[in-house]
Design an enzyme around this catalytic site. Structure first.
Site, PDB file in Angstrom:
ATOM      1  N   THR A 437      48.273  38.292  43.819  1.00  0.00           N
ATOM      2  CA  THR A 437      48.553  39.587  44.435  1.00  0.00           C
ATOM      3  C   THR A 437      48.416  39.462  45.941  1.00  0.00           C
ATOM      4  OG1 THR A 437      47.935  41.929  44.545  1.00  0.00           O
ATOM      5  CG2 THR A 437      46.163  40.364  44.070  1.00  0.00           C
ATOM      6  N   HIS A 494      33.263  36.728  34.669  1.00  0.00           N
ATOM      7  CA  HIS A 494      32.084  35.871  34.592  1.00  0.00           C
ATOM      8  C   HIS A 494      31.679  35.553  33.153  1.00  0.00           C
ATOM      9  CE1 HIS A 494      29.137  33.571  36.463  1.00  0.00           C
ATOM     10  NE2 HIS A 494      28.486  34.486  37.174  1.00  0.00           N
TER      11      HIS A 494
END
Length: 521
Positions: A437, A494
């Site tokens: 992006t 994570h």
């Protein structure tokens, strides 16, 4: 004879609807297919027509109530005259969806993406009576995300067209018939869009959109749009339609209301000219104090972003990359590259290639958590976020690891162009494994993006700027030089990616760009 009117199912994942307004009251006479009440779901708003002609004898659910699909919300009692008229006119009435005495093959409105529940027929490429081959383009459709040609499911004769160009219909609605008895002779026909829409749920149908005339101008709009305009004293001729063929959608009329209020009639937007471009101050003054409804795309984006943050524990790492070598190569080769490949040479393919190479080395960044297991995709499918005036979309370069630099550059240019012109195919916005992006296009240092589920990572590209940088030579001598520097921020899940994995990935990515030694074609 009493006929139950039920809450229809307005899409595969819709299981309830809210009655926002009754258009008739108990005791009123209603015609078959005349709008009876309005409903709202989390996907669509629509008018629901009466399944039969008669008297609205009972309203079972009040305005504002939310009920499950197939719940009886009203009862219409048919009168004998209406039944006789319907039976007497049976020869000219279309058969219900999916029921064709000819034994032909139904052609249905396809679902062009997970969140799309209707499509507009913009053009028929064949006419009734024409012979078609299997997979030959039959008609064109437009949705809020993609425009596409729809192929014939079988070979044969197009014996019946159920909807004219400009009609907007629900997915899985029968729009045409191929073959059967009527396809073998000259009785092929076109059914007017004024005919009832094919059944969506028992005894409940959607009213087809209509084209109304205002003087010499033909205005495409739906009954719901016309009702909103009527309730707010709006002139539809003064509202610019963004749908196929200039069709005015609900979002168009609500946007007009948010900007100009009820009873106003701002002129259609003209092409900008010098001195006529709206200023930020003007835009603020128009929007000040207003409440602007979310568009369908904006609402879906909002939902997906909340879901992503709730699903993945987001962690970020930011690296500054010296893009001087890449900048010099681009400046040197951009003219030759454009002449050879027909697309401009931007920084994006350099970044994409570097990301793909890093993903090859550290496949965990390309993986996804699925049902308690880590799924490593067979390919690197690179999503490229494209900002649109009406939202954001992420087309995907499939099998990016198998493409050359020039092929990636061409694919990025093609997908971005078709995204902005609503010409992407459904499969081109699905199946991504890693997303880029470019938030730096507006000058920002870097952004902290939200992961595009079910992917595990997304890379935000910061603005490219020249900065004074301390350089150290092989003998340890320092000097200050002007270099082209750029920040890159990796957002990662994570649950699957540790800090060490993200660091290794970003170090490999940085090394490829700073020491660029690949052919660009």
């Amino acid at each position: 004879m009493p006929t139950d009117v039920i809450m229809p199912q307005m899409g595969e994942s819709i299981f309830e609807g809210t009655i926002t307004k009754w258009l008739k009251k108990a005791g009123d006479t209603v015609e078959k297919d005349e709008p009876l009440f309005e409903i709202s779901t989390d996907k669509v708003d629509a008018e629901i027509p009466s399944p039969v002609a008669g008297v609205l004898s009972e309203i079972k659910v009040a305005e504002g109530a939310t009920v499950e699909i197939n719940t009886v919300v009203a009862v219409v009692t048919e009168n004998q005259g209406s039944r006789n008229r319907e039976q007497g006119s049976g020869a000219s009435s279309p058969a219900p969806a999916g029921v064709h005495v000819s034994g032909g093959t139904d052609v249905v409105m396809p679902q062009m993406g997970e969140s799309i529940f209707e499509g507009t027929i913009t053009k028929w490429l064949k006419k009734a009576g024409d012979t078609v081959e299997k997979d030959e383009p039959l008609f064109e459709i437009s949705t809020d995300k993609v425009d596409a040609e729809i192929p014939a499911p079988v070979a044969g004769v197009l014996s019946e067209i159920m909807f004219h160009e400009g009609a907007t219909v629900e997915i899985n609605t029968v729009v045409a018939v191929i073959g059967g008895a009527s396809g073998a002779n000259t009785s092929a026909s076109v059914v007017s869009t004024e005919a009832p829409a094919p059944t969506l749920a028992p005894k409940a149908q959607l009213a087809p959109p209509q084209v109304v005339s205002n003087g010499s101008e033909r205005i495409r709009s739906s009954p719901l749009v016309r009702k909103i305009a009527q309730d707010n004293n709006l002139d539809l001729a003064q509202i610019a339609g963004t749908g196929a063929g200039g069709r005015i959608g609900k979002e168009d009329v609500l946007r007009h209301l948010s900007l100009h209020g009820p009873g106003s009639a701002a002129p259609k937007p003209a092409a900008p000219s010098s001195g006529a471009v709206p200023t930020l101050t003007q835009a603020f003054s128009e929007l000040r104090g207003q409440r602007v409804p979310l568009t369908k795309m904006r609402a879906i984006i909002a939902q997906r972003m909340v879901e992503s943050v709730a699903t993945s524990p987001h962690v970020y790492t930011v690296y500054k990359v010296d893009m001087t070598r890449v900048a010099r190569i681009r400046a040197r080769d951009k003219t030759r590259f454009e002449q050879k490949h027909g697309v401009k040479l931007t920084f994006m393919p350099f970044i994409a290639v570097a990301a793909v190479e890093a993903l090859r080395k550290f496949p965990i960044v390309n993986a996804a958590l699925e049902d308690g297991t880590i799924h490593y995709p067979a390919n690197i499918n690179l999503g490229i976020a494209v900002a649109l005036e009406w939202g954001l979309i992420v087309p995907v370069i499939k099998q990016a690891e198998e493409r050359s630099f020039a092929e990636i550059a061409k694919a990025m240019n093609d997908l971005a162009l078709r995204a902005r012109t609503k010409k992407l195919l459904p499969e081109e916005v699905m199946g991504g494994t890693f997303t880029l992006t470019n938030s730096g296009v507006f000058g920002g240092e870097f952004g902290t993006p939200i992961i595009n589920q079910p992917e595990s990572a997304i890379l935000a590209i910061g603005g490219l700027k020249k900065e004074p940088v301390v350089l150290t030579d092989a003998d340890g001598n320092d000097s200050i030089a002007i270099r082209s520097m750029q920040h890159f921020c990796l957002g990662f899940d994570h649950r699957t990616i540790d800090g060490a994995d993200s660091g290794k990935f970003m170090s490999a990515f940085k090394k490829t760009l700073e020491g660029w030694d690949r052919e660009i074609g």
